[in-house]
Scaffold this active site. Structure first.
Site, PDB file in Angstrom:
ATOM      1  N   LYS A  82      44.233 108.116  22.480  1.00 22.60           N
ATOM      2  CA  LYS A  82      43.295 108.989  21.750  1.00 22.60           C
ATOM      3  C   LYS A  82      44.028 109.883  20.746  1.00 22.60           C
ATOM      4  O   LYS A  82      43.608 110.014  19.600  1.00 22.60           O
ATOM      5  CB  LYS A  82      42.505 109.859  22.740  1.00 22.60           C
ATOM      6  CG  LYS A  82      41.422 110.689  22.072  1.00 22.60           C
ATOM      7  CD  LYS A  82      40.727 111.628  23.045  1.00 22.60           C
ATOM      8  CE  LYS A  82      39.770 110.898  23.956  1.00 22.60           C
ATOM      9  NZ  LYS A  82      38.946 111.805  24.753  1.00 22.60           N
ATOM     10  N   LYS A 123      47.272 114.081  32.139  1.00 20.86           N
ATOM     11  CA  LYS A 123      46.048 114.505  32.827  1.00 20.86           C
ATOM     12  C   LYS A 123      46.466 115.045  34.188  1.00 20.86           C
ATOM     13  O   LYS A 123      47.499 114.634  34.723  1.00 20.86           O
ATOM     14  CB  LYS A 123      45.100 113.319  33.035  1.00 20.86           C
ATOM     15  CG  LYS A 123      43.649 113.707  33.132  1.00 20.86           C
ATOM     16  CD  LYS A 123      43.078 114.029  31.769  1.00 20.86           C
ATOM     17  CE  LYS A 123      41.612 114.334  31.835  1.00 20.86           C
ATOM     18  NZ  LYS A 123      41.068 114.595  30.499  1.00 20.86           N
ATOM     19  N   SER A 164      42.124 121.353  19.747  1.00 19.34           N
ATOM     20  CA  SER A 164      43.181 121.854  20.642  1.00 19.34           C
ATOM     21  C   SER A 164      44.522 121.835  19.903  1.00 19.34           C
ATOM     22  O   SER A 164      45.332 122.755  20.026  1.00 19.34           O
ATOM     23  CB  SER A 164      43.293 120.983  21.892  1.00 19.34           C
ATOM     24  OG  SER A 164      42.367 121.401  22.851  1.00 19.34           O
ATOM     25  N   THR A 174      34.181 119.216  20.437  1.00 16.30           N
ATOM     26  CA  THR A 174      33.910 117.816  20.817  1.00 16.30           C
ATOM     27  C   THR A 174      32.540 117.399  20.305  1.00 16.30           C
ATOM     28  O   THR A 174      32.385 116.310  19.742  1.00 16.30           O
ATOM     29  CB  THR A 174      34.023 117.624  22.345  1.00 16.30           C
ATOM     30  OG1 THR A 174      35.240 118.221  22.804  1.00 16.30           O
ATOM     31  CG2 THR A 174      34.032 116.151  22.715  1.00 16.30           C
ATOM     32  N   LYS A 183      49.648 115.781  26.321  1.00 19.00           N
ATOM     33  CA  LYS A 183      48.479 116.652  26.182  1.00 19.00           C
ATOM     34  C   LYS A 183      47.348 116.105  27.012  1.00 19.00           C
ATOM     35  O   LYS A 183      47.077 114.909  26.979  1.00 19.00           O
ATOM     36  CB  LYS A 183      48.060 116.659  24.693  1.00 19.00           C
ATOM     37  CG  LYS A 183      46.914 117.584  24.380  1.00 19.00           C
ATOM     38  CD  LYS A 183      47.437 118.926  23.935  1.00 19.00           C
ATOM     39  CE  LYS A 183      46.377 119.997  23.869  1.00 19.00           C
ATOM     40  NZ  LYS A 183      45.954 120.531  25.143  1.00 19.00           N
ATOM     41  N   ASN A 201      28.637 120.870  27.737  1.00 19.29           N
ATOM     42  CA  ASN A 201      29.240 121.360  26.490  1.00 19.29           C
ATOM     43  C   ASN A 201      29.097 120.355  25.351  1.00 19.29           C
ATOM     44  O   ASN A 201      28.623 120.693  24.263  1.00 19.29           O
ATOM     45  CB  ASN A 201      30.725 121.689  26.725  1.00 19.29           C
ATOM     46  CG  ASN A 201      31.435 122.054  25.432  1.00 19.29           C
ATOM     47  OD1 ASN A 201      31.857 121.186  24.686  1.00 19.29           O
ATOM     48  ND2 ASN A 201      31.544 123.339  25.146  1.00 19.29           N
TER      49      ASN A 201
END
Length: 411
Positions: A90, A102, A344, A185, A66, A216
């Site tokens: 994470k 990524k 997510s 977030t 992810k 954001n």
């Protein structure tokens, strides 16, 4: 120190504390797969343009990989590798069943039209569609990409594999995106801050905050913190920095940034040098912009008692040492900004079930995950007598190492 060197260093320190076998340690560091593809598209003027797309898939011991896809002119392989690895730790800290990845395309999205961006995204998806998937690797937005990019990936991927809303997260709501994802977030930063302050017998109300970065993450964190009675005394973004020791009117600032595409010129605060934002007087500093902003040059001058890392890798290891000596408590990025990837995960779960949640449920579940994450992190700090950053790294690395071993590593 660059992001990859810093992440590797933290990993190695954690692995030493855990007493990991050196062969297992090496295996955990090496990415599962690195993909590099050529993407050539016709531009609007009829000429051809070529770009390089890539995806680093770091680890899948705990579940599908992810991580975000970024469109940026300087896509640096080392940084992408570091961020993919960081996603592995994470997701393990957040206790969600994912590994890390990524990727992105080396391009300047501001110089491409919407139709050029769509063509580029579709070509990239055609090149990697058999290497991503609902139970393989689930991309998400990152720098220079957003819900529209995810919609194009979903559409292109579905041409090959049938309708697959769970293949990407951060989608538009109409295509199976989750309510609460936009604020996730920033809301996670709020819940993480509450958990930390609670540990110190404090609350959000009355604390003075500085938010560096008003994108954001920063803007949502500022809004939610001020709603809880926190006083935002300084804010910065790419257009400048402002300060008001009595507290900035965040709703007014949000309106201003909407109209003026930045905080510059806001009349409810004084303009200050953006370089001084991190060293202004406050109780809690939230770096929510770029990596490496807190370094040995400015660490000594930081006046905050707590630093909540809203951005990825905002604190250099040299600065970490200086701040630790000063008694500053740093809540590390791999825990503090994990709200986004957690929601997510909720989006992915909703898509697989074909059953969407109310926003209230999303926020309630996020609070549960963030609160539990802090408790688990503190346990590791006690077990290994270490600071919060090493507590988070040992927690994440230990979970991945255990999953790898149980699955039959090396057999």
């Amino acid at each position: 120190m660059n992001a990859l060197a810093a992440t590797n260093r933290n990993f190695k320190l954690a692995s030493r504390l855990l007493g990991l076998d050196s062969k297992l340690e090496r295996s955990l560091l090496i990415p599962f797969r690195e993909i590099k593809v050529e993407c050539t598209i016709p531009k609007d003027d009829g000429t051809l343009a070529s770009f390089v797309g890539f995806r680093v898939q770091h680890d899948n011991a705990r579940g599908p990989m992810k991580g975000g896809i970024r469109y940026h002119p300087e896509v640096e392989p080392d940084e992408v590798n570091a961020l993919a690895q960081l996603m592995t730790w994470k997701t393990a800290v957040a206790k969600i069943p994912y590994g890390g990845a990524k990727g992105g395309i080396g391009c300047d999205p501001s110089k491409l039209s919407i139709s050029e961006l769509e063509r580029l995204t579709r070509v990239f998806t055609q090149k990697i569609h058999d290497l991503i998937g609902i139970h393989t690797d689930v991309p998400a937005p990152d720098m220079g990409t957003g819900p529209q990019t995810m919609a194009w990936i979903l559409d292109e991927y579905s041409k090959f594999h049938g309708h697959s809303p769970a293949v990407v997260t951060g989608k538009p709501i109409d295509l199976g995106g989750s309510l609460g994802r936009d604020a996730a977030t920033g809301r996670g930063v709020l819940f993480a801050t509450e958990a930390l302050l609670n540990e110190h017998g404090k609350g959000i109300a009355g604390q003075r905050f500085i938010i560096q970065g008003f994108g954001n993450v920063g803007s949502w964190a500022a809004k939610l913190i001020s709603e809880k009675g926190g006083k935002i005394v300084a804010v910065s973004d790419v257009t400048g920095a402002i300060k008001n020791k009595n507290g900035i009117d965040i709703l007014g600032l949000l309106e201003h940034t909407e109209e003026n595409r930045g905080i510059k010129g806001f009349d409810g605060a004084d303009s200050i040098d953006p370089n001084s934002i991190l060293v202004e007087d406050c109780d809690i500093l939230v770096p929510a912009a770029l990596g490496g902003v807190i370094n040995r040059e400015n660490a000594n001058e930081i006046k905050a008692k707590f630093i909540i890392e809203g951005a990825n890798h905002p604190t250099d290891p040299e600065a970490d040492k200086i701040l630790r000596k000063k008694g500053v408590v740093i809540l590390p990025d791999i825990y503090a900004n994990s709200g986004g990837v957690t929601v997510s995960y909720f989006e992915w779960v909703q898509n697989i079930q074909g059953f969407m949640w109310e926003e209230e449920k999303v926020n309630k579940e996020l609070r549960t995950y963030m609160t539990r994450g802090f408790k688990d992190l503190k346990e590791m700090c006690k077990t290994h007598s270490c600071d919060l950053r090493m507590g988070a790294f040992t927690l994440g690395v230990n979970r991945v190492a255990q999953a790898t071993t149980i699955r039959g590593w090396g057999s």
